[in-house]
Design a protein around this motif. Structure first.
Motif, PDB file in Angstrom:
ATOM      1  N   HIS A   1      -4.993   9.349 -14.493  1.00  0.00           N
ATOM      2  CA  HIS A   1      -4.734  10.587 -13.779  1.00  0.00           C
ATOM      3  C   HIS A   1      -4.030  10.382 -12.445  1.00  0.00           C
ATOM      4  N   ASP A   2      -3.300  11.427 -12.099  1.00  0.00           N
ATOM      5  CA  ASP A   2      -2.408  11.410 -10.937  1.00  0.00           C
ATOM      6  C   ASP A   2      -3.234  11.681  -9.685  1.00  0.00           C
ATOM      7  N   THR A   3      -3.218  10.742  -8.730  1.00  0.00           N
ATOM      8  CA  THR A   3      -3.966  10.973  -7.482  1.00  0.00           C
ATOM      9  C   THR A   3      -3.050  11.483  -6.372  1.00  0.00           C
ATOM     10  N   GLY A   4      -1.779  11.713  -6.698  1.00  0.00           N
ATOM     11  CA  GLY A   4      -0.879  12.297  -5.704  1.00  0.00           C
ATOM     12  C   GLY A   4       0.217  11.340  -5.277  1.00  0.00           C
ATOM     13  N   ARG A   5       0.998  11.816  -4.326  1.00  0.00           N
ATOM     14  CA  ARG A   5       2.180  11.052  -3.916  1.00  0.00           C
ATOM     15  C   ARG A   5       1.850  10.010  -2.865  1.00  0.00           C
ATOM     16  N   LEU A   6       2.616   8.935  -2.867  1.00  0.00           N
ATOM     17  CA  LEU A   6       2.589   7.976  -1.768  1.00  0.00           C
ATOM     18  C   LEU A   6       3.963   7.333  -1.681  1.00  0.00           C
ATOM     19  N   ILE A   7       4.172   6.596  -0.603  1.00  0.00           N
ATOM     20  CA  ILE A   7       5.434   5.871  -0.446  1.00  0.00           C
ATOM     21  C   ILE A   7       5.187   4.410  -0.806  1.00  0.00           C
ATOM     22  N   TYR A   8       5.920   3.943  -1.813  1.00  0.00           N
ATOM     23  CA  TYR A   8       5.780   2.564  -2.283  1.00  0.00           C
ATOM     24  C   TYR A   8       6.886   1.751  -1.615  1.00  0.00           C
ATOM     25  N   GLN A   9       6.509   0.628  -1.015  1.00  0.00           N
ATOM     26  CA  GLN A   9       7.523  -0.238  -0.392  1.00  0.00           C
ATOM     27  C   GLN A   9       8.055  -1.189  -1.466  1.00  0.00           C
ATOM     28  N   SER A  10       9.228  -0.862  -2.007  1.00  0.00           N
ATOM     29  CA  SER A  10       9.780  -1.679  -3.097  1.00  0.00           C
ATOM     30  C   SER A  10      10.585  -2.842  -2.532  1.00  0.00           C
ATOM     31  N   PRO A  11      10.354  -4.040  -3.075  1.00  0.00           N
ATOM     32  CA  PRO A  11      11.069  -5.210  -2.545  1.00  0.00           C
ATOM     33  C   PRO A  11      12.570  -5.149  -2.808  1.00  0.00           C
ATOM     34  N   THR A  12      13.344  -5.561  -1.807  1.00  0.00           N
ATOM     35  CA  THR A  12      14.800  -5.729  -1.961  1.00  0.00           C
ATOM     36  C   THR A  12      15.119  -7.138  -1.471  1.00  0.00           C
ATOM     37  N   ALA A  13      16.396  -7.516  -1.556  1.00  0.00           N
ATOM     38  CA  ALA A  13      16.772  -8.873  -1.150  1.00  0.00           C
ATOM     39  C   ALA A  13      16.490  -9.094   0.335  1.00  0.00           C
ATOM     40  N   THR A  14      16.546  -8.028   1.125  1.00  0.00           N
ATOM     41  CA  THR A  14      16.420  -8.212   2.579  1.00  0.00           C
ATOM     42  C   THR A  14      15.087  -7.713   3.144  1.00  0.00           C
ATOM     43  N   GLY A  15      14.211  -7.212   2.313  1.00  0.00           N
ATOM     44  CA  GLY A  15      12.932  -6.699   2.818  1.00  0.00           C
ATOM     45  C   GLY A  15      12.332  -5.739   1.825  1.00  0.00           C
ATOM     46  N   THR A  16      12.124  -4.495   2.249  1.00  0.00           N
ATOM     47  CA  THR A  16      11.604  -3.482   1.327  1.00  0.00           C
ATOM     48  C   THR A  16      12.331  -2.165   1.592  1.00  0.00           C
ATOM     49  N   THR A  17      12.282  -1.277   0.618  1.00  0.00           N
ATOM     50  CA  THR A  17      12.824   0.064   0.816  1.00  0.00           C
ATOM     51  C   THR A  17      11.759   1.075   0.364  1.00  0.00           C
ATOM     52  N   PRO A  18      11.576   2.173   1.137  1.00  0.00           N
ATOM     53  CA  PRO A  18      10.535   3.136   0.780  1.00  0.00           C
ATOM     54  C   PRO A  18      10.940   4.014  -0.405  1.00  0.00           C
ATOM     55  N   VAL A  19      10.050   4.106  -1.393  1.00  0.00           N
ATOM     56  CA  VAL A  19      10.343   4.901  -2.590  1.00  0.00           C
ATOM     57  C   VAL A  19       9.170   5.867  -2.827  1.00  0.00           C
ATOM     58  N   PRO A  20       9.424   7.186  -2.829  1.00  0.00           N
ATOM     59  CA  PRO A  20       8.337   8.131  -3.140  1.00  0.00           C
ATOM     60  C   PRO A  20       7.900   7.984  -4.599  1.00  0.00           C
ATOM     61  N   VAL A  21       6.588   7.860  -4.814  1.00  0.00           N
ATOM     62  CA  VAL A  21       6.043   7.686  -6.175  1.00  0.00           C
ATOM     63  C   VAL A  21       4.761   8.510  -6.302  1.00  0.00           C
ATOM     64  N   HIS A  22       4.285   8.609  -7.536  1.00  0.00           N
ATOM     65  CA  HIS A  22       2.939   9.117  -7.774  1.00  0.00           C
ATOM     66  C   HIS A  22       2.051   7.915  -8.094  1.00  0.00           C
ATOM     67  N   ARG A  23       0.826   7.954  -7.546  1.00  0.00           N
ATOM     68  CA  ARG A  23      -0.128   6.884  -7.839  1.00  0.00           C
ATOM     69  C   ARG A  23      -1.066   7.378  -8.933  1.00  0.00           C
ATOM     70  N   TYR A  24      -1.033   6.687 -10.068  1.00  0.00           N
ATOM     71  CA  TYR A  24      -1.927   7.021 -11.178  1.00  0.00           C
ATOM     72  C   TYR A  24      -3.044   5.984 -11.232  1.00  0.00           C
ATOM     73  N   VAL A  25      -4.252   6.445 -11.591  1.00  0.00           N
ATOM     74  CA  VAL A  25      -5.372   5.503 -11.715  1.00  0.00           C
ATOM     75  C   VAL A  25      -6.082   5.731 -13.050  1.00  0.00           C
ATOM     76  N   LYS A  26      -6.790   4.707 -13.467  1.00  0.00           N
ATOM     77  CA  LYS A  26      -7.657   4.845 -14.639  1.00  0.00           C
ATOM     78  C   LYS A  26      -8.940   4.060 -14.376  1.00  0.00           C
ATOM     79  N   ASP A  27     -10.084   4.705 -14.583  1.00  0.00           N
ATOM     80  CA  ASP A  27     -11.373   4.035 -14.435  1.00  0.00           C
ATOM     81  C   ASP A  27     -11.662   3.245 -15.702  1.00  0.00           C
ATOM     82  N   LEU A  28     -12.133   2.034 -15.512  1.00  0.00           N
ATOM     83  CA  LEU A  28     -12.451   1.199 -16.694  1.00  0.00           C
ATOM     84  C   LEU A  28     -13.964   1.137 -16.894  1.00  0.00           C
TER      85      LEU A  28
END
Ligand SMILES: CC(C)(COP(=O)(O)OP(=O)(O)OC[C@H]1O[C@@H](n2cnc3c(N)ncnc32)[C@H](O)[C@@H]1OP(=O)(O)O)[C@@H](O)C(=O)NCCC(=O)NCCS
Length: 158
Positions: free
Chosen positions: A131-158
């Protein structure tokens, strides 16, 4: 279909499969800086880097159908990719269930990030009980550092 740990002999096929699927899932849905950082080289380098925590799905002749990259430390599904010719046949779902099996007993909750526009992947996750817990900004790796990418964070309980 078989699911097994990836091995170095898979790399020449793994990296292009991952790149093509990544482009399918992300083109038009992520900032241009991230697209620019995701040339063939990125996938070659990272397929090797993550080899030890990658599972692959294969057909009866051991041809690659898809891959899932796992973050053992914090229970993250880092990447999921299915070859364009093998989609809609349960490969993605099988890989996600294999990830759950691997994480069970190590993490109570597992998570992944998905870009808002990747509706096919989001439908699959929801279908499988994530299930979707909402939006966050994911710092995606690039050659020179990271770039911010808006994503949804999904979780599942095990
Ligand atoms: C998202 C992705 C991994 C899904 O993989 P897949 O192998 O097609 O997934 P599945 O076949 O398990 O499920 C997909 C659909 O087929 C259905 N399906 C599941 N098992 C099936 C079966 N045995 N026969 C027919 N259909 C089936 C599912 O219900 C799902 O339906 P939906 O599209 O309406 O949600 C794949 O499309 C992909 O690689 N996309 C590009 C990369 C990407 O977006 N990765 C995720 C980044 S977060």
């Amino acid at each position: 279909m078989n699911v097994r740990p990836a091995r170095s002999a898979d790399l020449p096929r793994l990296a292009p499969l991952w790149r093509a699927a990544w482009l399918d899932g992300h083109e038009g849905h992520v900032p241009p800086e991230l697209m620019a950082a995701r040339g063939p080289e990125h996938f070659t380098v990272h397929a090797e880097k993550y080899l030890g925590t990658t599972l692959v799905a294969t057909d009866a002749d051991d041809h690659l159908l898809g891959l899932i990259i796992l973050g053992d430390e914090d229970g993250e599904v880092i990447q999921l990719a299915v070859d364009g010719t093998a989609r809609g046949q349960g490969v993605g779902g099988t890989l996600l269930r294999a990830a759950e099996d691997r994480f069970r007993g190590r993490h109570h909750q597992i998570w992944l990030a998905v870009v808002p526009g990747n509706t096919r992947a989001r439908r699959l996750y929801e279908h499988l009980g994530w299930h979707d817990t909402g939006r966050l900004i994911y710092q995606s790796p690039t050659a020179t550092g990271t770039t911010p990418v808006p994503v949804h964070r999904y979780v599942k309980d095990l």
